[in-house]
Design a protein around this motif. Sequence first.
Motif, PDB file in Angstrom:
ATOM      1  N   GLN A   1     -17.692   4.154   3.009  1.00  0.00           N
ATOM      2  CA  GLN A   1     -16.268   4.098   2.679  1.00  0.00           C
ATOM      3  C   GLN A   1     -16.170   3.540   1.258  1.00  0.00           C
ATOM      4  O   GLN A   1     -15.903   2.361   1.048  1.00  0.00           O
ATOM      5  CB  GLN A   1     -15.524   3.189   3.677  1.00  0.00           C
ATOM      6  CG  GLN A   1     -14.054   2.923   3.373  1.00  0.00           C
ATOM      7  CD  GLN A   1     -13.219   4.184   3.375  1.00  0.00           C
ATOM      8  OE1 GLN A   1     -13.335   4.985   4.275  1.00  0.00           O
ATOM      9  NE2 GLN A   1     -12.386   4.349   2.358  1.00  0.00           N
TER      10      GLN A   1
ATOM     11  N   MET B   1     -10.253   0.214   1.680  1.00  0.00           N
ATOM     12  CA  MET B   1      -9.332   0.535   2.772  1.00  0.00           C
ATOM     13  C   MET B   1      -8.675  -0.755   3.252  1.00  0.00           C
ATOM     14  O   MET B   1      -9.369  -1.750   3.518  1.00  0.00           O
ATOM     15  CB  MET B   1     -10.080   1.203   3.923  1.00  0.00           C
ATOM     16  CG  MET B   1      -9.225   1.384   5.179  1.00  0.00           C
ATOM     17  SD  MET B   1     -10.114   2.201   6.528  1.00  0.00           S
ATOM     18  CE  MET B   1     -10.102   3.898   5.935  1.00  0.00           C
TER      19      MET B   1
ATOM     20  N   TYR C   1      -9.305  -6.004   2.391  1.00  0.00           N
ATOM     21  CA  TYR C   1      -9.662  -4.639   2.017  1.00  0.00           C
ATOM     22  C   TYR C   1     -11.158  -4.452   2.232  1.00  0.00           C
ATOM     23  O   TYR C   1     -11.971  -5.290   1.834  1.00  0.00           O
ATOM     24  CB  TYR C   1      -9.292  -4.354   0.560  1.00  0.00           C
ATOM     25  CG  TYR C   1      -7.808  -4.479   0.316  1.00  0.00           C
ATOM     26  CD1 TYR C   1      -6.972  -3.393   0.509  1.00  0.00           C
ATOM     27  CD2 TYR C   1      -7.248  -5.701  -0.059  1.00  0.00           C
ATOM     28  CE1 TYR C   1      -5.601  -3.512   0.314  1.00  0.00           C
ATOM     29  CE2 TYR C   1      -5.886  -5.834  -0.250  1.00  0.00           C
ATOM     30  CZ  TYR C   1      -5.064  -4.728  -0.056  1.00  0.00           C
ATOM     31  OH  TYR C   1      -3.712  -4.860  -0.234  1.00  0.00           O
TER      32      TYR C   1
ATOM     33  N   HIS D   1      -4.740   3.909   0.264  1.00  0.00           N
ATOM     34  CA  HIS D   1      -5.465   3.892   1.533  1.00  0.00           C
ATOM     35  C   HIS D   1      -4.775   3.023   2.566  1.00  0.00           C
ATOM     36  O   HIS D   1      -4.644   1.835   2.399  1.00  0.00           O
ATOM     37  CB  HIS D   1      -6.888   3.372   1.320  1.00  0.00           C
ATOM     38  CG  HIS D   1      -7.730   4.316   0.553  1.00  0.00           C
ATOM     39  ND1 HIS D   1      -8.404   5.362   1.135  1.00  0.00           N
ATOM     40  CD2 HIS D   1      -7.990   4.392  -0.777  1.00  0.00           C
ATOM     41  CE1 HIS D   1      -9.053   6.033   0.210  1.00  0.00           C
ATOM     42  NE2 HIS D   1      -8.828   5.465  -0.948  1.00  0.00           N
ATOM     43  N   GLY D   2      -4.382   3.664   3.621  1.00  0.00           N
ATOM     44  CA  GLY D   2      -3.956   2.904   4.795  1.00  0.00           C
ATOM     45  C   GLY D   2      -2.519   2.416   4.716  1.00  0.00           C
ATOM     46  O   GLY D   2      -2.015   2.056   3.666  1.00  0.00           O
TER      47      GLY D   2
END
Length: 547
Positions: free
Chosen positions: A12, A16, A68, A542-543
């Motif tokens: 990843q 995120m 994160y 992200h997210g």
Amino acid sequence: MDIIFGRNRKEQPEPMRAKVTGKIPAWLQGTLLRNGPGMHTVGESNYNHWFDGLALLHSFTIRDGEVYYRSKYLRSDTYNANIEANRIVVSEFGTMAYPDPCKNIFSKAFSYLSHTIPDFTDNCLINIMKCGEDFYATSETNYIRKINPQTLETLEKVDYRKYVAVNLATSHPHYDEAGNVLNMGTSIVEKGKTKYVIFKIPATVPEGKKQGKSPWKHTEVFCSIPSRSLLSPSYYHSFGVTENYVIFLEQPFRLDILKMATAYIRRMSWASCLAFHREEKTYIHIIDQRTRQPVQTKFYTDAMVVFHHVNAYEEDGCIVFDVIAYEDNSLYQLFYLANLNQDFKENSRLTSVPTLKRFAVPLHVDKNAEVGSNLIKVASTTAMALKEEDGQVYCQPEFLHEGLELPRVNYAHNGKQYRYVFAAGVQWSPIPTKIIKYDILTKSSLKWREDDCWPAEPLFVPAPGAKDEDDGVILSAIVSTDPQKLPFLLILDAKSFTELARASVDVDMHMDLHGLFITDMDWDTKKQAASEEQRDLASNCHGAPPT
């Protein structure tokens, strides 16, 4: 166990945002940076041992109550060569790689010759080391890889051999208050001698030296200890320090150099050249940091295998040191992937139990003391040191607790008297099922556990201005085998061992080995600004925000 160990993990690389439940202490600001194996299959080829897998870095960045996550494979030369070939072409300790069968006889002969004295892998999958302002992924070979702790980008490769003559080195260095690094490595048949080398890497270029040069160029040999065997040096994973001394265990878990030199031809792994000799002794070497010389008295104890030193300190003319000890080397054998199968539970019952043991070593031995007398007069331990007729001293440990591994302490107490051990708890297997806080003074413990959760090494982070040894938090990355439960970063109150918060991430997280926490004080203004940029990027890309 295949859920935890067998599958390749997806990285990843972009941050995120995690879903946070509970409340993260406002003072907790920084990055938990971890390392461990994440890929065990390349194309149609497989690694034999879990510790052989390609290094996967991951991090949890904590800012103002938000977390994160990101992960990225270490782009080592080993990784790049394997991925390009779409198979394993670089040997690891438990997996020997062989040339393409289509190559001609001259290419094969060269491959055999190059493995006689192996150029080890740079697949640095065990730990993270801080050196000055830089961070490095490390393993137990002579290679380490500089990394960017924010982006997890792989930077230059460093070869210890350019600065100190070692073929192997530990992944558990020690740091003094100035940030200087103290580490150990093994020099194999260097100028006809095999020895254990303690070396020091300065945090900064020494005053008066040419500025702009790397501190690595000022690495100095602190002390050398001759191996008891020229061709069978001891394996060791860590060592201990006090304010004035270094503790090194030369254990009868040894690497046969002649077998290693011919392993490639015999189609055997280097790990097969390791053997435990239970009939032999474990020798305890004490090195005075002030004189840089070993203490002359010969200390020994029974045969054992130690991977992790916990802590050590000086008290009333003695050195007291704590280790996690095994009766044999069965732990390493269990982590062959063939053993991590449906019979894992039964296989693991054959593994010796890790035991927290305390040893005490007298710094000055009374020549007039009676043979067989106990030379330890420290009230805080029942460990003994018995004088023998030939002048050697047999050290008999105190047994403190069973079922602990991956121990950590409040590092402000490293090398000093301490009270608490934070560790992963193991029961019927060496795979952690809980996190334990063990109180050495009261012999009591606190535990955290949750069904279907497998915690990584717990790391202690002290609160600002902390006065008590356990004033702070415990951080641990938790992998779950419950498909309905996401992996998460666990944050415990280190005093009460109650959960403060968890940060869950919808990613394919791996079981890691070791790492460190980088506080904002470890970053300069430029690095902090880059971290803020990372946070903004994560918020935008992200997210959804945590609910």
